[in-house]
Every structure is written in structure tokens, then in C-alpha cells.
Scaffold this motif. Sequence first.
Motif, PDB file in Angstrom:
ATOM      1  N   TYR A   1      10.622  -0.450  -3.884  1.00  0.00           N
ATOM      2  CA  TYR A   1       9.367  -0.748  -4.579  1.00  0.00           C
ATOM      3  C   TYR A   1       9.627  -1.502  -5.880  1.00  0.00           C
ATOM      4  CZ  TYR A   1       5.494   0.016  -7.756  1.00  0.00           C
ATOM      5  OH  TYR A   1       4.514  -0.167  -8.682  1.00  0.00           O
TER       6      TYR A   1
ATOM      7  N   ALA B   1       8.503  -5.355  -6.758  1.00  0.00           N
ATOM      8  CA  ALA B   1       7.621  -5.600  -7.901  1.00  0.00           C
ATOM      9  C   ALA B   1       8.287  -6.545  -8.904  1.00  0.00           C
ATOM     10  CB  ALA B   1       7.240  -4.288  -8.573  1.00  0.00           C
TER      11      ALA B   1
ATOM     12  N   LEU C   1       0.741  -8.442  -6.958  1.00  0.00           N
ATOM     13  CA  LEU C   1       1.464  -7.578  -7.880  1.00  0.00           C
ATOM     14  C   LEU C   1       0.595  -6.394  -8.301  1.00  0.00           C
ATOM     15  CD1 LEU C   1       4.017  -7.042  -9.533  1.00  0.00           C
ATOM     16  CD2 LEU C   1       3.016  -8.417 -11.359  1.00  0.00           C
ATOM     17  N   ARG C   2      -0.665  -6.662  -8.569  1.00  0.00           N
ATOM     18  CA  ARG C   2      -1.566  -5.573  -8.946  1.00  0.00           C
ATOM     19  C   ARG C   2      -1.753  -4.596  -7.780  1.00  0.00           C
ATOM     20  NH1 ARG C   2      -4.102  -5.951 -13.857  1.00  0.00           N
ATOM     21  NH2 ARG C   2      -5.840  -4.659 -13.169  1.00  0.00           N
TER      22      ARG C   2
ATOM     23  N   GLU D   1       1.207  -2.406  -7.782  1.00  0.00           N
ATOM     24  CA  GLU D   1       1.132  -1.445  -8.882  1.00  0.00           C
ATOM     25  C   GLU D   1      -0.043  -0.481  -8.733  1.00  0.00           C
ATOM     26  OE1 GLU D   1       0.936  -4.107 -12.182  1.00  0.00           O
ATOM     27  OE2 GLU D   1       3.101  -4.360 -12.273  1.00  0.00           O
TER      28      GLU D   1
ATOM     29  N   GLN E   1      -3.239  -1.087  -8.871  1.00  0.00           N
ATOM     30  CA  GLN E   1      -4.288  -1.349  -9.846  1.00  0.00           C
ATOM     31  C   GLN E   1      -5.355  -2.193  -9.165  1.00  0.00           C
ATOM     32  OE1 GLN E   1      -2.532  -3.269 -13.209  1.00  0.00           O
ATOM     33  NE2 GLN E   1      -1.426  -1.442 -13.870  1.00  0.00           N
TER      34      GLN E   1
END
Length: 131
Positions: free
Chosen positions: A11, A15, A99-100, A103, A105
Amino acid sequence: MQHDQEKVLKYLISAEKLAEEILCDRREIVMLDKRRNQNREALRNLTKSMQKNCWLTVGSVLIKHNVEASRCLLEEDQKQLDVDINKLQCGLKVKVNNLRDLEMQPPIPGLMLVPMSSKETEGLSKAGIIP
């Protein structure tokens, strides 16, 4: 325990890799934008110039060239730079959203907005929704 550590490591690697791609794309956009501004300045100077020939730098070589041909070369370069910058910006939006997602988000609101086309604007104005 070992399996969880491998999952976390995978992970973090994915990322970080995606974040590095985003930063590289942003740096490239800045470099291309600087070049676009330099071309714009050169085009402006050529339009002011009353001379028939000008000096161009191609890499580390100076070349004496016709002003009109130089202007055409710079305009073509401007168009290509615009295309390259737009491609990078579109790809950057997707990478930021990915990417969000990694994460966990929510996506940035309004990031993927696209301006209305002229046909859409015309249709809205005919319907009386916009002036």
C-alpha cells in the motif's frame, strides 16, 4: 503478522509511487509553462521587429532565420506546448483522484468539472435560462 506487513508495505509503495508521479507531472507542467511564456515573449518581440532575419537558438546552436518562418515555428511550438500541458493536467486530475482513493479520502469536489460546449451554452440561452 507477516501478511499484514506485506499488505501495508505494498500500500505504501503504491501510494508513494503515485504521489511521485503527481509531483513529476506538476514539475513538467511548470517547465512547459515557462517555455510557453518564453515563446510568447519571443513571438511578441518578433511582431515588434522590423528586421527580415532574426537569430534563433536550437539547443546550443545559433541560426540566422527568416522572421516569418521563425514566427511560424514558434506558433507551432506554442500549439504543441498547449496540447502537452492540457494532456498533463487532465492526467493529473485522474492521478490525484486515484491517490485520494488509495488514501480512502473523498474526491476533491469540482476537480473533474468540464466547461460547457458552445452548443450547450447556445441551447441554454435559447431556453432563456442564461442571458
